[in-house]
Design an enzyme around this catalytic site. Structure first.
Site, PDB file in Angstrom:
ATOM      1  N   LYS A  54      -7.527 -19.084   3.087  1.00 33.11           N
ATOM      2  CA  LYS A  54      -6.380 -19.916   3.497  1.00 33.11           C
ATOM      3  C   LYS A  54      -5.694 -20.455   2.243  1.00 33.11           C
ATOM      4  O   LYS A  54      -6.379 -20.789   1.265  1.00 33.11           O
ATOM      5  CB  LYS A  54      -6.838 -21.095   4.375  1.00 33.11           C
ATOM      6  N   GLU A 101      -0.639 -29.256   9.901  1.00 39.14           N
ATOM      7  CA  GLU A 101      -1.359 -30.529   9.746  1.00 39.14           C
ATOM      8  C   GLU A 101      -0.393 -31.711   9.810  1.00 39.14           C
ATOM      9  O   GLU A 101       0.613 -31.741   9.067  1.00 39.14           O
ATOM     10  CB  GLU A 101      -2.115 -30.529   8.407  1.00 39.14           C
TER      11      GLU A 101
HETATM   12  O1  KIV Z   1      -9.689 -28.569   3.457  1.00 32.40           O
HETATM   13  C1  KIV Z   1      -9.600 -28.698   4.679  1.00 32.40           C
HETATM   14  O2  KIV Z   1     -10.559 -29.035   5.387  1.00 32.40           O
HETATM   15  C2  KIV Z   1      -8.294 -28.440   5.271  1.00 32.40           C
HETATM   16  C3  KIV Z   1      -7.988 -29.181   6.510  1.00 32.40           C
HETATM   17  C4  KIV Z   1      -7.708 -30.613   6.209  1.00 32.40           C
HETATM   18  C5  KIV Z   1      -6.850 -28.580   7.220  1.00 32.40           C
HETATM   19  O3  KIV Z   1      -7.513 -27.744   4.712  1.00 32.40           O
END
Ligand code: KIV
Length: 287
Positions: free
Chosen positions: A119, A188
């Site tokens: 991600k 988010e």
């Molecule tokens: O790092 C994480 O857990 C995230 C969430 C806050 C979406 O990116």
């Protein structure tokens, strides 16, 4: 679902859930034991978030966590996860500088931790990175709205897209990421109506963390769910248990029992036969 009917979550299955309007469940995990429990609960997607910088390492932001640390935690999570689709969160400045750096670090995440995808944060400005990573054969999820790696630029942990212009930017960012090949997008801290619009327009799953009920799925941070992060509790989080209380009560009981002599009891101790003990006493008395 009985264990025997369960199959490993995959990109085609996530797309199918979107098409069939079946809600997608997603939770963070940073360790083997968290992943083991999350997987047993039937969660679809497990995110090894760079939030571990705050929740596990005690930093004030997500920025200090390194690629080495993220890879080590992601490897522990994949060892605990048999069915969940595991996503490794690319840490700060491991993809922003160039396509080459982004592909190298995304590839390292996949190869060394065994995660299923990565991600990255950012919209139109990161669409080129998204495309490069996806074209290298690595599935990638986007992350829009409150993107913690840009916290300083965003002016703190606060909701995004609350005016028409900023909301339009989120809609455009989501379209750009989808066009660049993202398999899903996390929203988010975005107003629910804006998320609904994004979700209706997207062909890929849109997951909410503080973005309302109309997204294709929901994400929560494990530590928020079980009161395991003392620094703060975000508005969007819901508590499903109080692990901090269970552990604090147990620790207070332990301290009290050690002080009073109630611990250890006979069943916690090891024994030596009377004969061997007499022999030992003779040996030490001759010294
Ligand atoms: O790092 C994480 O857990 C995230 C969430 C806050 C979406 O990116």
């Amino acid at each position: 679902m009985p264990e025997t009917d369960r199959v490993k979550m995959s990109l085609p299955l996530l797309m199918e859930k979107k098409r069939k309007k079946q809600k997608i469940t997603m939770i963070t995990s940073y360790t083997y034991w968290q992943a083991f429990l999350v997987d047993k609960a039937g969660i679809d997607i497990v995110l090894v978030g760079d939030s571990l910088s705050m929740t596990e390492l005690g930093n004030a932001t997500t920025l200090p966590v390194s690629m080495d640390t993220m890879v080590a935690h992601a490897a522990a999570v994949t060892r605990g996860c048999k069915y969940g689709f595991v996503i490794g969160d690319m840490p700060y400045m491991t993809y922003q500088p160039s396509n080459e750096i982004a592909i190298k670090n995304a590839g390292r995440f996949m190869a060394e931790s065994g995660c299923d995808a990565i991600k990255l944060e950012g919209g139109i400005t990161m669409a080129e990175r998204m495309r490069a990573i996806v074209e290298a054969g690595i599935p990638a999820m986007g992350h829009l709205g409150l993107t913690p790696q840009s916290m300083s630029a965003l002016g703190g942990f606060k909701a995004q897209g609350k005016d028409a212009l900023m909301a339009k930017r989120i809609v455009d960012d989501a379209a750009a990421l989808e066009e660049a090949g993202a398999f899903a997008i996390l929203l988010e801290c975005v107003p629910s109506k804006v998320s609904k619009l994004v979700t209706e327009r997207a062909k890929i799953p849109i997951i909410s963390i503080g973005a309302g009920p109309d997204c294709d799925g929901q994400l929560l941070i494990f530590h928020d769910m079980f009161n395991m992060y003392p620094a703060f509790m975000p508005k969007f989080a819901k508590r499903y248990g109080d692990v901090a209380k269970v552990i604090s009560d147990g620790l207070a009981n332990y301290v009290e029992q050690v002080h009073s002599g109630a611990f250890p009891e006979p069943q916690h101790q090891f024994t030596i036969s009377e004969e061997q003990y007499r022999e030992l006493l003779e040996m030490v008395s001759n010294q």
